[in-house]
Design a protein around this motif. Structure first.
Motif, short mmCIF file in Angstrom:
data_model
loop_
_atom_site.label_atom_id
_atom_site.label_comp_id
_atom_site.label_asym_id
_atom_site.label_seq_id
_atom_site.Cartn_x
_atom_site.Cartn_y
_atom_site.Cartn_z
N GLY A 97 36.28 -62.07 44.52
CA GLY A 97 37.24 -63.16 44.69
C GLY A 97 36.65 -64.45 44.14
O GLY A 97 35.60 -64.45 43.49
N TYR B 228 40.18 -57.60 52.38
CA TYR B 228 39.55 -57.87 51.08
C TYR B 228 40.02 -59.20 50.50
O TYR B 228 39.22 -59.97 49.95
CB TYR B 228 39.87 -56.74 50.09
N GLY C 59 37.43 -62.27 49.87
CA GLY C 59 37.20 -62.82 48.54
C GLY C 59 37.37 -64.31 48.44
O GLY C 59 36.71 -64.97 47.62
N LYS D 194 32.99 -58.44 47.12
CA LYS D 194 33.93 -59.54 46.85
C LYS D 194 33.23 -60.81 46.40
O LYS D 194 33.87 -61.83 46.17
CB LYS D 194 34.78 -59.83 48.10
#
Length: 387
Positions: free
Chosen positions: A208, A277, A281, A306
């Motif tokens: 991310g 997730y 991120g 991430k």
């Protein structure tokens, strides 16, 4: 290769289930034939205490099921992920009777500690470590806060130590970290039979950007997970740093009460893996305040994937995963003031934080992808087949 995966599921899915399922799916993706024998703790509600205790020590039903399956559909490996409480170590004997090697993944400390955590009364407890008869666990009612239930677990451990089940009937144990491996050696398992293979994250969730402006906690809301330490630390921060909390558990009520006057703490409850997730991120960093040893720390590796650094307790397996000032920061376990200090430093040093983001993603790519994990698992399977 044909693998029979054996596991006992709990009422609530957790990291153990996620890791086990990821491993099974990976093996299938790589062309192996994976069949599953599963028991579920929902069955316990239909049994009396004596029946549960008896099955915990030796399940004749599980023994017969494994025997029948191996005769009808021969396997190369029986991989036991979790036998407790309804499957029992009888599955080892069933596999051995058919000449099939046994691998056991050590996802908790059940073979050494009645409650599987090495944690009692809010702190680490090793009173049963290395004891042939884990009597302290019975006296303190460590399993389900019940002496009766603890007797059943202690009996299972003692009976199978007497039979030398742990040393004779398992070909290879898989520990998830070197820390956990050393604990099992201390507890009497044969060192030459214990190898280290970590969990992994697959498929790759991709990094991310870390632009959410908040810190994140993901996990069970319980004492051993360090929720109290986390909340106390947030009250000591010199700034109003947003904190998002994902999870549920016995301290949910306390969390709701303690954060009534703290609008910068947001409890999100349970979330799907895709939602976790996404939040991971965009978080600046993950907080991993566990007070117990853990055996791995899956959410930390998910954070690495991430690109999110981790602020973790300097204890047990998680201390092995996080390298201080490279993939995150470590703080003194259960010390809310030290946690607040480390969080403040990381928040006030964005350049260091950005550098760590690059490092954690690299750590994931080097150690925790499916490819590395698959090769290690094949080495283990080849080893036991050639014994």
């Amino acid at each position: 290769m044909r693998i029979l995966s054996v596991h006992n599921r709990y009422q609530i899915r957790g990291g153990e289930d996620e890791s086990r399922q990821a491993e099974e799916n990976l093996l299938r993706e790589m062309g192996h034939e994976v069949t599953v024998y599963e028991e579920h703790n929902d069955r316990i509600a239909k049994m009396n205490q004596l029946q549960v205790a008896s099955r915990t020590i030796w399940s004749q039903e599980a023994y017969q099921i494994i025997q029948r399956r191996l005769k009808e559909q021969p396997q190369d490996i029986v991989h036991v992920q979790n036998f407790f409480p309804l499957i029992s170590p009888s599955v080892y004997y069933a596999a051995k009777a058919q000449g099939v090697p046994v691998v056991q993944t050590l996802r908790n400390y059940r073979l050494l500690c009645p409650n599987a955590l090495f944690f009692r009364d809010g702190q680490v407890c090793e009173d049963c470590l290395g004891k042939f008869l884990p009597l302290p666990g019975v006296i303190h009612g460590c399993y389900r806060e019940s002496r009766v239930a603890s007797v059943a677990v202690a009996s299972m451990l003692t009976v199978h130590r007497t039979l030398r089940t742990w040393t004779k009937m398992v070909d290879v144990y898989i520990a998830l970290t070197e820390f956990a491996r050393q604990k099992f050696i201390q507890g009497g398992l044969p060192a030459e039979k214990i190898v280290v293979k970590s969990n992994f994250v697959h498929p790759d969730p991709k990094p991310g950007e870390g632009k959410g402006g908040y810190a994140l906690y993901v996990g069970r809301l319980s004492v051993e997970k360090g929720l109290n330490t986390l909340l106390a630390a947030w009250k000591q921060l010199p700034m109003r740093l947003p904190l998002k909390i994902i999870g549920d558990g016995p301290l949910a009520g306390k969390l709701a009460a303690d954060t009534q006057d703290m609008p910068h703490i947001e409890w999100l409850g349970r979330k799907s893996m895709s939602e976790v997730y996404e939040l991971l991120g965009e978080a600046k960093f993950l907080i991993f305040p566990s007070n117990w040893y853990e055996t791995f720390g899956r959410v930390a590796v998910e954070a690495f994937a991430k690109g999110t650094p981790v602020v973790a307790s300097d204890i047990g397996a998680i201390a092995e995963l996080v390298e201080d000032k490279r993939t995150g920061l470590k703080f003194i376990p259960a010390d809310s003031a030290d946690l607040a200090k480390k969080v403040t430093w990381l928040w006030e040093n964005p350049q260091e934080l950005n550098r760590m983001r690059q490092e954690v993603r690299r750590e994931y790519e080097i150690k925790y992808t499916a490819r590395q994990n698959y090769h290690k698992l094949m080495e283990i399977y080849d080893l036991v087949r050639n014994l």
